[in-house]
Design a protein around this motif. Structure first.
Motif, PDB file in Angstrom:
ATOM      1  N   GLU A  68       0.834  -1.204   0.000  1.00  0.00           N
ATOM      2  CA  GLU A  68       0.000   0.000   0.000  1.00  0.00           C
ATOM      3  C   GLU A  68       0.874   1.261   0.000  1.00  0.00           C
ATOM      4  O   GLU A  68       0.692   2.155  -0.835  1.00  0.00           O
ATOM      5  CB  GLU A  68      -0.937   0.012   1.208  1.00  0.00           C
ATOM      6  CG  GLU A  68      -1.908  -1.149   1.251  1.00  0.00           C
ATOM      7  CD  GLU A  68      -1.343  -2.393   1.919  1.00  0.00           C
ATOM      8  OE1 GLU A  68      -2.062  -3.402   1.977  1.00  0.00           O
ATOM      9  OE2 GLU A  68      -0.169  -2.338   2.373  1.00  0.00           O
ATOM     10  N   THR A 126       2.892   1.553  -3.275  1.00  0.00           N
ATOM     11  CA  THR A 126       2.078   1.999  -4.412  1.00  0.00           C
ATOM     12  C   THR A 126       1.817   3.492  -4.325  1.00  0.00           C
ATOM     13  O   THR A 126       1.914   4.220  -5.332  1.00  0.00           O
ATOM     14  CB  THR A 126       0.748   1.230  -4.453  1.00  0.00           C
ATOM     15  OG1 THR A 126       1.012  -0.173  -4.605  1.00  0.00           O
ATOM     16  CG2 THR A 126      -0.126   1.698  -5.603  1.00  0.00           C
ATOM     17  N   VAL A 169      -8.281   3.738  -5.751  1.00  0.00           N
ATOM     18  CA  VAL A 169      -7.507   2.558  -5.358  1.00  0.00           C
ATOM     19  C   VAL A 169      -8.457   1.587  -4.679  1.00  0.00           C
ATOM     20  O   VAL A 169      -9.170   1.952  -3.742  1.00  0.00           O
ATOM     21  CB  VAL A 169      -6.347   2.933  -4.414  1.00  0.00           C
ATOM     22  CG1 VAL A 169      -5.602   1.673  -3.963  1.00  0.00           C
ATOM     23  CG2 VAL A 169      -5.393   3.903  -5.097  1.00  0.00           C
ATOM     24  N   THR A 199     -11.214   5.459  -2.439  1.00  0.00           N
ATOM     25  CA  THR A 199     -10.938   4.035  -2.259  1.00  0.00           C
ATOM     26  C   THR A 199     -12.192   3.200  -2.465  1.00  0.00           C
ATOM     27  O   THR A 199     -13.321   3.684  -2.291  1.00  0.00           O
ATOM     28  CB  THR A 199     -10.385   3.764  -0.853  1.00  0.00           C
ATOM     29  OG1 THR A 199     -11.290   4.310   0.113  1.00  0.00           O
ATOM     30  CG2 THR A 199      -9.000   4.363  -0.659  1.00  0.00           C
TER      31      THR A 199
END
Length: 310
Positions: free
Chosen positions: A162, A165, A186, A206
């Motif tokens: 995480e 990225t 994401v 998200t």
């Protein structure tokens, strides 16, 4: 870094203007302004090898602003764009490295993966296509003025993916306010991974993949803007239940349905009032929804268009 930030700012203001008139018209039809967004799954993977730059370009050629991809990590810590946790299905790894079974992504270096042919399995015209790094993928999406639905794949295999990225996204200019406003989501099947992304970078939109029970939605609404289920698990009442909750950015939670590749299913899920439809054949979905709107004499009953990240 500075040059990329300047380029990102320029793209934010000029990206739509740089589209050809035809591609801009198609982009509008793809959900940015009316009805559900249509997202090209692993790029336009019904027409080009999935998760390759060719698939990103095919989506752009068809006029689609949103592409979806999958991110995994190599043995030496490089992030690459690939769906499976092994290389067998979509590359020639068994021929190039016959003694390296079971050919897991995490057991190969980035340089080794860069040697593989990731296109021939799909068709001879794509022979020589490569597995892109995340940096290469982001550069191509940026070049095409597209938006990205990025999936963290198998995060349990890659501790810390995480944060890594997000670092790559930041280095490539994708965490400025113009990108996080409406060009990046994401997502992951791992709710813990999505929660981590939200905690590390609260501005990022998200999504949680799957169909959690309605009773769990209050918890998910604390860190997820979207609930993104398989189309077969959806009902109108479930979509309405998700929409009733407010996500971490003060907007109603959204629903992206996957993976829809035929006209009848596209019309069905659009009728559930979903916010996005993820498809290997996004043109089929777009055409079906356009026909449905024409037959209905308008878009009455829609939620007013795609609003994620705005």
């Amino acid at each position: 870094m500075h040059a990329r930030a300047v380029a990102a700012m320029t793209t934010a203001f000029l990206g739509v203007a740089l589209l050809t008139p035809l591609s801009h018209a198609r982009a509008v039809q793809s959900g940015d302004d009316d009805g559900p967004a249509v997202i090209a799954h692993r790029g336009a993977s019904g027409y080009a090898p999935e998760n390759t730059l060719a698939a990103v370009d095919k989506a752009a050629e068809l006029g689609f602003r949103w592409v979806e991809n999958d991110v995994q990590r190599t043995r030496d810590g490089e992030l690459v764009v690939l769906h499976d946790d092994n290389l067998r299905r979509t590359t020639d790894v068994e021929e190039v490295f016959p003694d390296r079974s079971p050919w897991k992504v995490k057991d190969f270096t980035a340089a080794e993966i860069a040697r593989l042919d990731a296109g021939s399995w799909f068709g001879s015209r794509y022979a020589g296509a490569r597995v892109p790094t995340l940096e290469q993928y982001l550069e191509r999406v940026e070049h095409n003025h597209q938006k990205l639905l990025l999936e963290l794949k198998n995060p349990h295999l890659y501790p810390g993916i995480e944060q890594q990225t997000l670092k790559v996204l930041a280095n490539e200019g994708w965490l400025d306010r113009w990108h996080v406003a409406d060009r990046l989501v994401v997502q992951s099947f791992s709710a813990d991974s999505v929660r981590t992304v939200h905690e590390l970078k609260p501005a990022v939109t998200t999504g949680v993949l799957g169909t959690p029970p309605v009773s769990d939605l209050p918890e998910y609404a604390e860190f997820a803007d979207q609930i993104n289920p398989s189309h077969g698990s959806l009902s109108m009442s479930y979509v309405s239940s998700v929409h009733a909750f407010t996500g971490p950015h003060g907007r109603p939670m959204e629903v992206f349905a996957w993976t829809v590749d035929d006209a009848d299913t596209a019309r069905r899920v659009a009728g559930y009032d979903v916010d996005g439809v993820i498809s290997n054949r996004p043109d089929v979905v777009r055409e079906a929804m356009d026909e449905d709107t024409d037959d209905a004499g308008g878009a009455d009953g829609s939620r007013g268009g795609f609003t994620v990240g705005r």
